[in-house]
Motif scaffolding. Structure first.
Motif, PDB file in Angstrom:
ATOM      1  N   UNK A   1      -4.431  -9.429  -5.358  1.00  0.00           N
ATOM      2  CA  UNK A   1      -4.672  -8.613  -4.154  1.00  0.00           C
ATOM      3  C   UNK A   1      -4.331  -7.160  -4.503  1.00  0.00           C
ATOM      4  N   UNK A   2      -5.240  -6.220  -4.097  1.00  0.00           N
ATOM      5  CA  UNK A   2      -4.952  -4.782  -4.268  1.00  0.00           C
ATOM      6  C   UNK A   2      -5.388  -4.023  -3.035  1.00  0.00           C
ATOM      7  N   UNK A   3      -4.589  -2.972  -2.704  1.00  0.00           N
ATOM      8  CA  UNK A   3      -5.024  -2.000  -1.699  1.00  0.00           C
ATOM      9  C   UNK A   3      -5.814  -0.898  -2.410  1.00  0.00           C
ATOM     10  N   UNK A   4      -6.841  -0.419  -1.732  1.00  0.00           N
ATOM     11  CA  UNK A   4      -7.552   0.720  -2.322  1.00  0.00           C
ATOM     12  C   UNK A   4      -8.333   1.454  -1.250  1.00  0.00           C
TER      13      UNK A   4
ATOM     14  N   UNK B   1      -1.658  -9.274   6.590  1.00  0.00           N
ATOM     15  CA  UNK B   1      -1.262  -7.878   6.341  1.00  0.00           C
ATOM     16  C   UNK B   1      -0.171  -7.546   7.341  1.00  0.00           C
ATOM     17  N   UNK B   2       1.002  -7.130   6.821  1.00  0.00           N
ATOM     18  CA  UNK B   2       2.168  -6.864   7.681  1.00  0.00           C
ATOM     19  C   UNK B   2       2.656  -5.441   7.435  1.00  0.00           C
ATOM     20  N   UNK B   3       3.447  -4.937   8.431  1.00  0.00           N
ATOM     21  CA  UNK B   3       4.064  -3.626   8.193  1.00  0.00           C
ATOM     22  C   UNK B   3       5.402  -3.832   7.506  1.00  0.00           C
ATOM     23  N   UNK B   4       6.164  -2.710   7.290  1.00  0.00           N
ATOM     24  CA  UNK B   4       7.396  -2.812   6.520  1.00  0.00           C
ATOM     25  C   UNK B   4       8.499  -3.560   7.282  1.00  0.00           C
ATOM     26  N   UNK B   5       8.286  -3.763   8.586  1.00  0.00           N
ATOM     27  CA  UNK B   5       9.248  -4.540   9.370  1.00  0.00           C
ATOM     28  C   UNK B   5       8.946  -6.044   9.262  1.00  0.00           C
ATOM     29  N   UNK B   6       7.805  -6.366   8.665  1.00  0.00           N
ATOM     30  CA  UNK B   6       7.436  -7.778   8.542  1.00  0.00           C
ATOM     31  C   UNK B   6       6.505  -8.253   9.638  1.00  0.00           C
ATOM     32  N   UNK B   7       6.123  -7.351  10.587  1.00  0.00           N
ATOM     33  CA  UNK B   7       5.235  -7.755  11.690  1.00  0.00           C
ATOM     34  C   UNK B   7       3.812  -7.874  11.157  1.00  0.00           C
ATOM     35  N   UNK B   8       3.108  -8.941  11.559  1.00  0.00           N
ATOM     36  CA  UNK B   8       1.730  -9.165  11.081  1.00  0.00           C
ATOM     37  C   UNK B   8       0.793  -8.243  11.845  1.00  0.00           C
TER      38      UNK B   8
ATOM     39  N   UNK C   1       0.870  -1.205   0.000  1.00  0.00           N
ATOM     40  CA  UNK C   1       0.000   0.000   0.000  1.00  0.00           C
ATOM     41  C   UNK C   1       0.893   1.237   0.000  1.00  0.00           C
ATOM     42  N   UNK C   2       0.276   2.399  -0.198  1.00  0.00           N
ATOM     43  CA  UNK C   2       1.056   3.648  -0.185  1.00  0.00           C
ATOM     44  C   UNK C   2       1.579   3.938   1.211  1.00  0.00           C
ATOM     45  N   UNK C   3       0.955   3.313   2.272  1.00  0.00           N
ATOM     46  CA  UNK C   3       1.472   3.498   3.642  1.00  0.00           C
ATOM     47  C   UNK C   3       2.537   2.429   3.992  1.00  0.00           C
ATOM     48  N   UNK C   4       3.048   1.725   2.972  1.00  0.00           N
ATOM     49  CA  UNK C   4       4.053   0.668   3.165  1.00  0.00           C
ATOM     50  C   UNK C   4       3.540  -0.518   3.980  1.00  0.00           C
ATOM     51  N   UNK C   5       2.259  -0.857   3.810  1.00  0.00           N
ATOM     52  CA  UNK C   5       1.741  -2.118   4.381  1.00  0.00           C
ATOM     53  C   UNK C   5       1.814  -3.160   3.281  1.00  0.00           C
ATOM     54  N   UNK C   6       2.059  -4.408   3.686  1.00  0.00           N
ATOM     55  CA  UNK C   6       2.204  -5.490   2.703  1.00  0.00           C
ATOM     56  C   UNK C   6       1.103  -6.525   2.945  1.00  0.00           C
ATOM     57  N   UNK C   7       0.275  -6.759   1.889  1.00  0.00           N
ATOM     58  CA  UNK C   7      -0.763  -7.802   1.995  1.00  0.00           C
ATOM     59  C   UNK C   7      -0.287  -8.995   1.177  1.00  0.00           C
ATOM     60  N   UNK C   8      -0.399 -10.217   1.781  1.00  0.00           N
ATOM     61  CA  UNK C   8       0.067 -11.425   1.078  1.00  0.00           C
ATOM     62  C   UNK C   8      -1.028 -12.479   1.068  1.00  0.00           C
ATOM     63  N   UNK C   9      -1.114 -13.262  -0.014  1.00  0.00           N
ATOM     64  CA  UNK C   9      -2.064 -14.374  -0.092  1.00  0.00           C
ATOM     65  C   UNK C   9      -1.304 -15.664  -0.354  1.00  0.00           C
ATOM     66  N   UNK C  10      -1.827 -16.748   0.229  1.00  0.00           N
ATOM     67  CA  UNK C  10      -1.074 -18.008   0.149  1.00  0.00           C
ATOM     68  C   UNK C  10      -2.013 -19.155  -0.188  1.00  0.00           C
ATOM     69  N   UNK C  11      -1.394 -20.232  -0.641  1.00  0.00           N
ATOM     70  CA  UNK C  11      -2.207 -21.422  -0.944  1.00  0.00           C
ATOM     71  C   UNK C  11      -2.859 -22.011   0.298  1.00  0.00           C
ATOM     72  N   UNK C  12      -2.454 -21.530   1.492  1.00  0.00           N
ATOM     73  CA  UNK C  12      -3.093 -22.039   2.720  1.00  0.00           C
ATOM     74  C   UNK C  12      -4.412 -21.355   3.008  1.00  0.00           C
ATOM     75  N   UNK C  13      -4.943 -20.601   1.956  1.00  0.00           N
ATOM     76  CA  UNK C  13      -6.253 -19.915   2.041  1.00  0.00           C
ATOM     77  C   UNK C  13      -6.289 -18.903   3.162  1.00  0.00           C
ATOM     78  N   UNK C  14      -5.149 -18.184   3.368  1.00  0.00           N
ATOM     79  CA  UNK C  14      -5.168 -17.083   4.339  1.00  0.00           C
ATOM     80  C   UNK C  14      -4.645 -15.823   3.659  1.00  0.00           C
TER      81      UNK C  14
END
Length: 1246
Positions: free
Chosen positions: A85-88, A65-72, A49-62
């Protein structure tokens, strides 16, 4: 690795593995953050996202959303495997301040899930119709809209607004077989989808609008992914075969112009140079790189990118250009300009100026960097004209450098940095845009006003173009992405230099203006072509004849005037201009100081005053003075005053203010410019103040207006002081000044003011002093000062005042004064009343009634006489007062009918006459009764009464009877009267003259003529020759007037009688020969004079003897010797006559002969019958001789002929005509040259 993605907002790279681990790598610090066990299975998709959040999708159906440090931060379980996946930002009623808080994810390719990070419990899941197939790809765009592509070729748009969620906004079956990918370009506002070997591009503003379709027929295995570049210029598509296709969606809009020449990009590696205005054919130049800038000059084109530029010379031979060289500069080129010899490149805050074509040494010499000194700031923009280099700096300097010696010619310091400069073709003016988006016009040559801000300058303006048309050098346009604004510079106006916004024109989407020429804008389009846009401000150039509405024509006229296109404006007015249009054009000519043209315009408009005024100022060379006059004509007086004061004739400002009655301004100007005028202005101001009722200030200004040396002016001021003093209540001072003042009018004015203030005695005194006696008397009457009124009365002319005075005197019992005053007032009824009732003076009353014919006065006098039993006078005045009935009754009662009848005269009505006639009939007064019956038209009764009258001496009754029958024209009455006159009714025939009068009254002229001959004969026999002559003469003229032939007997008798009457005249004058000749004629018809035979013959003998006609004297003497005459001869002549007979002397004087007027035969003078032509000849009434053609005149009264020479002689002693006895003098007689109309032979009735 199964996933890799760069952050949008920082230097971070996220890497996912097939085991579900995550690594975040910071490029700047080279720091790696490993996160183990983020997911349990393969990480397949994700998004920053523009706020440097990272959203990830996996084959484990989850979804994590983590911050730039990798914390969930959040983790949630999905119902299937996530795909894209898109932020909006979700569309809500309130704008959320948290930024991109919504995550969208495609689950199991069937469901689109929307997950709010801040509200994880309320997730939204959207499912779609089964026949759409699987979700292949989706994109967010605009204000919370999502575009979704489905595997079956469907293309759907939904909104995420909470109220619209679940509704499809748009749906299309875009591809028949399958859809592989969708992409959106926000900069172009376009969406693209690919599938079935084709790419379709839609406009986001209207999705139904497919702007283009691209077919890729050689891709047999189908297409794969689709993506735009950020600026939307390129669209890339990958295929299943492994090829990559890149499409150019729009060309960079690169272009430049110099004068009327254009250079613009027509494809990525082709530049076209054209000059449509000059009619040159376009030249296409193949270039080596994709340029980022293009510059064109009169003979060269330059293109380039980064720090390199390639130069081409334009030549006449094919292919139309030569490549010259390429040059590397010291920095990345921001922009470049060319002129005939030089190129100027701007890079990194500097401008390098160098010659284009020259040898290396020359080039090094002829090269310079600006600015010389770094302290002058960075250059942000520059431009070249034929002779000048202009540049603008971030410190606000606009610098003009002359190319010849590379010296700074002028520099202007602006308050903020200058971003862009746009000089005109000559370089004499330039428009610049500053950092605050303001536009300014800078004229280095103008010393007084060098910089003018452009009015209504839009902050979005990106460029300016000057009109290249030779006559429109003061017109330019400023443009932004969607509008073009037309400005005109008015260099010479009465308001000084001005820039006006003429109007705006819409610009088609994505077009860049390159050239302006006479209202035509040439623009470059995204497709590498040029298009023409006609400015709406120049619509008058394309006007259609006769189809424009009045409003349209007025608009065109206003535009032509604002653009200073006066000739076009003149044509517009001439073709169909109203009075208002001409006036508008005239006003514009005045503003622009076009005096010559203004005179023509106002002449066309019929404004004579303006034409004469303009002709008066035509030759003035002082610009300010001329502008002042024009501003005054336009009614801008303050501007006019400023202009006059800055001109060579500042006194004009004072004259203008005086003419406009702006007295305060005039006084202030007079203090500065002409102190000697202050008294005169003060006086004029005082007059104005007096008029509007400001008496306090008026008095002050009148006092200030005294000059002590201008007598008339000072008198006017003193008069003003007097009036104002009275108005202010200082009556004594005012009245004293008015009395001392020589003006009568002032005394009248002050008197009127005092009268309005109810100060009557002072007012009257002033009126009297000013000799306004009527006014004075009327005011004295108002204050009951009768003594004064009496003194003034002889000078008073107003009847009203006399009347008031008379009433007052009558009330006081002074009747004589009252009567006198009533008489002065011409109130006759009151005069008569006072004379009769109070003064017992009927004589004056009667006199006044007679003079004035006053009806009421006559009634009063009649009443007065009635009281005195003077019935005659009473009747008289009753008739005067038109009371005929009362007068008649009074006459009847008192036997005064004759008096009444005399008085009533000819003014009465038929009924009045009948009443009188009946009264007289009853009284047996036949003559009176007949007279009044005749007046009321009862002729038979009138005749009956006249014939009953006894015959008295004057025979009045017979005369009246004849008149009655003449009026009646009734045959029975006529025969009745003729019987009476002939004596058939009473056996007594009446005098023949009555019968003659009757025939005349009846207009029976022939009978009257016969009667007249009889009467004349009787009179002649009785010896009344004059009477006989008059009867015949009057009958003769009557017959002539009635155009009846005159009986010969009558004519002969008249001639003989006239000859007899002429004897006396000639003898009296001592002309014995003429007397003798007439006596011979009379004696030859002596039988017609039986009463005087002997005296006539005796006279004949004596006169013939005297005249020497001895033989004629002898023959008449012999006649006298007859026994019947002999004893009657006068004893004193008898012996002489006897002696003549005894001793006869037969010598005779020969009678002269003269020609006959008809035939010219010579006849004796006194012969009246021509023996040659047998005509009776007309005779002269002065001598009795026959007439001569060449000596003809007539009596102007009776028109009988006379010999002119003899008539004039006769009139020396006589004062009347011998024929008609009317008075006559010699001057009245005129000689007649053509007497033919008097020589009619058939006048006599033979």
């Amino acid at each position: 690795m199964s996933f890799i993605l760069w952050s949008k907002a920082g230097p971070l790279l996220a890497v996912g593995t097939a085991k579900g681990n995550l690594l975040i790598y910071n490029q700047q610090t080279s720091r790696k953050i490993p996160v183990l066990g983020k997911h349990t299975k393969k990480i397949t998709c994700g998004c920053w996202s523009t706020q440097n959040l990272l959203a990830l999708g996996s084959d484990d159906s989850t979804l994590s959303i983590s911050n730039h440090e990798g914390d969930t931060i959040r983790q949630t379980t999905l119902r299937g495997e996530p795909a894209e996946i898109y932020f909006s930002v979700m569309k809500t009623d309130e704008r959320s301040p948290q930024g991109e808080s919504t995550v969208s994810v495609s689950v199991d390719k069937k469901i689109l899930m929307l997950f709010n990070i801040n509200d994880p419990e309320n997730r939204i899941e959207l499912a779609f119709q089964l026949h759409y197939g699987n979700i292949v790809s989706y994109r967010w765009y605009g204000d919370g809209y999502i575009l979704i592509g489905f595997s079956q070729g469907f293309f759907v748009v939904i909104s995420t607004h909470i109220r619209e969620i679940g509704h499809e906004l748009y749906q299309a079956h875009n591809h028949k077989g399958s859809l592989n990918s969708v992409a959106i370009s926000s900069s172009l506002s376009k969406a693209a989808s690919c599938g079935d070997n084709s790419i379709k591009i839609h406009e986001l503003s209207d999705l139904k609008d497919i702007s283009s379709v691209v077919q890729l027929d050689d891709e047999t295995k189908g297409l794969d992914q689709l993506s735009w570049t950020d600026d939307g210029q390129l669209l890339a598509v990958s295929t299943q075969k492994g090829t990559l296709h890149v499409f150019l969606t729009k060309l960079p809009i690169l272009g430049d112009s110099f004068g009327t020449r254009l250079a613009y990009l027509t494809s990525l590696l082709e530049v076209t140079v054209s000059n449509q205005v000059e009619g040159e054919s376009p030249v296409a130049i193949e270039v080596e790189v994709e340029p980022t800038f293009i510059a064109v000059g009169p003979y060269h084109v330059a293109v380039g990118m980064n720090n390199r530029a390639w130069f081409y010379a334009l030549v006449d031979q094919e292919p139309g250009f030569n490549k010259l060289k390429d040059i590397e500069y010291l920095g990345t080129i921001a922009s470049m300009c060319l002129n005939a010899d030089y190129a100027a490149a701007q890079f990194e805050g500097k401008v390098q100026l160098h010659i284009i074509e020259g040898k290396d040494q020359e080039e090094k010499k002829q090269m310079k960097l600006f600015p010389d000194d770094d302290g002058k700031g960075r250059i942000l923009c520059h431009a070249l004209t034929a002779d000048f280099l202009y540049y603008g700096t971030d410190s606000g300097n606009v610098v003009c450098v002359l190319m010849d010696d590379w010296e700074t010619v002028s520099s202007y310091n602006h308050s903020v940095g200058v971003r862009k400069v746009f000089p005109d073709l000559n370089g004499t003016r330039l428009v610049f845009i500053d950092d605050k988006n303001g536009g300014f016009l800078f004229s280095p040559a103008n010393a007084t006003v060098s910089c003018v801000e452009l009015p209504n300058f839009s902050p979005t303006i990106t460029g300016v173009l000057w009109d290249n048309w030779h006559a429109d050098r003061g017109v330019f346009v400023a443009y932004n992405d969607d509008k073009v604004y037309t400005y005109a510079l008015h260099k010479t106006t009465i308001y000084g230099p001005q820039v006006v916004l003429v109007g705006s024109t819409a610009l088609p989407f994505s077009q860049k203006p390159l050239l302006l020429y006479n209202g035509e804008l040439t623009c470059q389009t995204a497709s590498g072509k040029t298009s023409e846009v006609s400015l709406s401000t120049h619509s008058f150039l394309k006007r259609s004849s006769g189809t424009d509405s009045v409003a349209e024509r007025s608009k065109q006229l206003a535009q032509a005037i604002m653009l200073k296109r006066f000739h076009e404006a003149w044509d517009l007015c001439k073709s169909a201009g109203s009075k208002d249009d001409w006036a508008e054009l005239g006003k514009a000519c005045l503003v622009h100081m076009e005096v010559e043209l203004a005179i023509q315009v106002y002449r066309m408009n019929g404004n004579v005053g303006m034409v004469l005024s303009l002709q008066d100022i035509q030759g003035i060379e002082d610009k300010n003075l001329l502008a002042g006059h024009l501003a005054m004509f336009l009614g801008d007086y303050n501007l006019a005053q400023d202009l006059y004061l800055s001109s060579t004739s500042p006194i004009a400002a004072l004259e203008m203010r005086r003419d406009l009655l702006h007295w305060d301004s005039a006084l202030m100007l007079a203090k500065r410019l002409a102190e000697d005028q202050i008294p005169f202005i003060s006086k004029e101001y005082a007059v104005h103040l007096e008029f509007i009722g400001d008496y306090v200030n008026a008095l002050a200004h009148y006092e200030k207006g005294m000059t002590q040396n201008n007598r008339d002016h000072d008198e006017a001021c003193l008069a003003g002081v007097a009036r104002m003093s009275i108005r202010m209540g200082d009556i004594r001072r005012g009245a004293a000044q008015a009395i001392q003042h020589p003006s009568r009018v002032l005394k009248k004015e002050c008197g009127a003011i005092l009268e309005s203030m109810k100060q009557f005695s002072e007012a009257a005194q002033l009126y009297e002093k000013g000799q306004y006696y009527d006014k004075a008397a009327s005011v004295y009457i108002r204050c009951k000062n009768w003594a004064k009124v009496g003194e003034l009365l002889p000078n008073v002319s107003s009847p009203k005042i006399h009347l008031q005075y008379a009433k007052a005197k009558e009330a006081d019992g002074k009747y004589k004064d009252a009567a006198h005053a009533y008489e002065s007032a011409k109130d006759w009824d009151n005069v008569i009343r006072v004379l009769l009732d109070h003064l017992n003076n009927p004589e004056d009353a009667v006199r006044i009634v007679r003079e004035t014919q006053s009806i009421d006065g006559a009634k009063m006098v009649a009443r007065f006489f009635l009281q005195l039993n003077d019935y005659g006078s009473a009747i008289h005045f009753l008739v005067l007062s038109q009371c005929n009935d009362e007068a008649f009754q009074l006459a009847q009662q008192h036997g005064q009918m004759e008096v009444y009848a005399d008085i009533i005269g000819s003014d009465a009505t038929q009924e009045d006459y009948q009443s009188i006639a009946l009264y007289f009939e009853g009284e047996k007064k036949h003559l009176q009764a007949g007279k009044f019956f005749q007046k009321c038209g009862q002729y038979s009764r009138a005749l009956k009464h006249f014939l009953k009258c006894p015959n008295n001496e004057d025979n009045m009754a017979i005369e009246m009877a004849i008149e009655t029958v003449g009026q009646a024209k009734d045959t029975s009455l006529t025969s009745q009267l003729i019987d009476y006159l002939m004596g058939e009714s009473d056996g007594m025939p009446k005098d023949a003259k009555y019968l003659f009068r009757l025939y005349m009254a009846l207009q029976h002229y022939r009978e009257a003529a016969r009667t007249a001959i009889i009467i004349a004969r009787e009179e002649q026999c009785a010896g009344n020759y004059r009477n006989a002559h008059d009867v015949l003469f009057s009958m003769y003229t009557e017959l002539q007037a009635q155009k009846i032939k005159i009986p010969a007997e009558m004519a002969t008798n008249l001639m003989i009688l006239h000859s007899y009457l002429l004897v006396k005249i000639h003898v009296k004058r001592g002309d014995h020969l003429k007397g003798a000749r007439m006596l011979i004629r009379v004696s030859n018809t002596i039988s017609k004079f039986p009463a005087h035979v002997v005296p006539i013959l005796t006279s004949a003998v004596i006169e013939c003897h005297r005249a020497g006609l001895k033989n004629s004297a002898f023959s008449f003497a012999a006649m006298l010797m007859r026994p019947e005459y002999r004893n009657e001869i006068d004893p004193k002549y008898r012996k002489k006559i006897e002696a003549m007979v005894r001793r006869p002397d037969t010598s005779e004087l020969e009678e002269e002969t003269t020609p006959c007027p008809f035939c010219g035969f010579q006849l004796p003078q006194n012969e009246l019958l021509c023996i040659s032509c047998k005509n009776n000849l007309p005779y002269c009434i002065a001598t009795g001789r026959h007439m001569l053609k060449e000596d003809w005149s007539i009596c102007p009264h009776c028109e009988f002929p006379a010999l002119y020479s003899q008539f004039i002689l006769l009139l020396e002693t006589e004062a009347v005509c011998p024929m008609c006895s009317e008075s006559l003098s010699a001057t009245q007689v005129k000689k007649i040259s053509d007497c033919s109309k008097y020589l009619q032979t058939d006048e006599l009735d033979q």
